[in-house]
Motif scaffolding. Structure first.
Motif, PDB file in Angstrom:
ATOM      1  N   ARG A  30      39.235  18.786  85.542  1.00 30.68           N
ATOM      2  CA  ARG A  30      37.895  19.208  85.976  1.00 30.68           C
ATOM      3  C   ARG A  30      37.123  18.038  86.570  1.00 30.68           C
ATOM      4  NH1 ARG A  30      34.663  23.501  82.770  1.00 30.68           N
ATOM      5  NH2 ARG A  30      33.576  23.336  84.742  1.00 30.68           N
ATOM      6  N   MET A  33      38.393  17.731  89.981  1.00 29.69           N
ATOM      7  CA  MET A  33      37.868  18.805  90.831  1.00 29.69           C
ATOM      8  C   MET A  33      36.419  18.554  91.218  1.00 29.69           C
ATOM      9  SD  MET A  33      40.241  20.948  91.565  1.00 29.69           S
ATOM     10  CE  MET A  33      41.356  19.561  91.569  1.00 29.69           C
ATOM     11  N   GLN A  37      34.967  18.757  94.853  1.00 25.28           N
ATOM     12  CA  GLN A  37      33.759  19.541  95.108  1.00 25.28           C
ATOM     13  C   GLN A  37      32.710  18.696  95.827  1.00 25.28           C
ATOM     14  OE1 GLN A  37      31.400  20.337  91.641  1.00 25.28           O
ATOM     15  NE2 GLN A  37      30.416  22.133  92.543  1.00 25.28           N
ATOM     16  N   GLU A  57      33.367  24.256  91.066  1.00 28.67           N
ATOM     17  CA  GLU A  57      34.650  23.864  90.474  1.00 28.67           C
ATOM     18  C   GLU A  57      34.767  24.583  89.141  1.00 28.67           C
ATOM     19  OE1 GLU A  57      35.399  21.972  87.533  1.00 28.67           O
ATOM     20  OE2 GLU A  57      33.303  21.847  87.038  1.00 28.67           O
ATOM     21  N   VAL A  70      38.595  24.293  93.103  1.00 31.00           N
ATOM     22  CA  VAL A  70      37.318  24.231  93.805  1.00 31.00           C
ATOM     23  C   VAL A  70      37.308  25.469  94.691  1.00 31.00           C
ATOM     24  CG1 VAL A  70      35.953  22.993  95.525  1.00 31.00           C
ATOM     25  CG2 VAL A  70      37.156  21.725  93.744  1.00 31.00           C
TER      26      VAL A  70
END
Length: 147
Positions: A30, A33, A37, A57, A70
């Motif tokens: 994450r 991501m 993003q 995301e 994303v």
């Protein structure tokens, strides 16, 4: 992620110390991501800001898989990414199946934002680096200084 050098050793170490491997990988994925993003938002063409604001995301654990992405749910998101009409076709952008161009109007040239953000992450390995950092951090929290 199997292509990350040393990943198996890190995962074995974290698991052996009682750490949650899936949660650690999800956290790192994450974070990676979020970088994608950020780049997508920076590259996104802006008129009203609706498209830029819709770039999100997300990540989740499904069984043995960690899925991070994303995305945008904005209805017109594909138009700037791939272009429209004659100008879109002339943009020479690789487009997914099902994206076609009407030749009876000029349209708009492609202004890709998601694809370049993804390719940058892929080429630099920044998502993989975030996963490794997350695992190493969790190992350190469990008391192993080597990582």
């Amino acid at each position: 992620m199997a292509s990350i050098d040393g990943l198996d050793e890190l995962l074995t170490t974290l698991s052996g110390l009682g750490g949650d491997v899936k949660q650690s990988c999800l956290k790192g994925g994450r974070r990676g991501m979020k970088k994608v993003q950020k780049n997508a938002k920076m590259l996104c063409p802006v008129d009203t800001g609706e498209l830029r604001g819709s770039i999100k995301e997300n990540g989740e654990i499904k069984g043995d898989e960690i899925n991070c992405k994303v995305y945008t749910n904005c209805e017109h998101a594909a138009y700037p990414e791939f272009g429209t009409g004659e100008r879109g076709r002339e943009s020479n952008i690789e487009r997914p199946l099902g994206v076609s161009y009407k030749a009876d109007w000029k349209g708009q040239a492609a202004q890709p934002y998601l694809t370049p953000a993804y390719l940058h992450a892929k080429n630099t390995g920044e998502v993989e680096q975030e996963v490794i950092k997350s695992i190493q951090s969790d190992i350190r929290k469990l008391g192993v200084k080597k990582w």
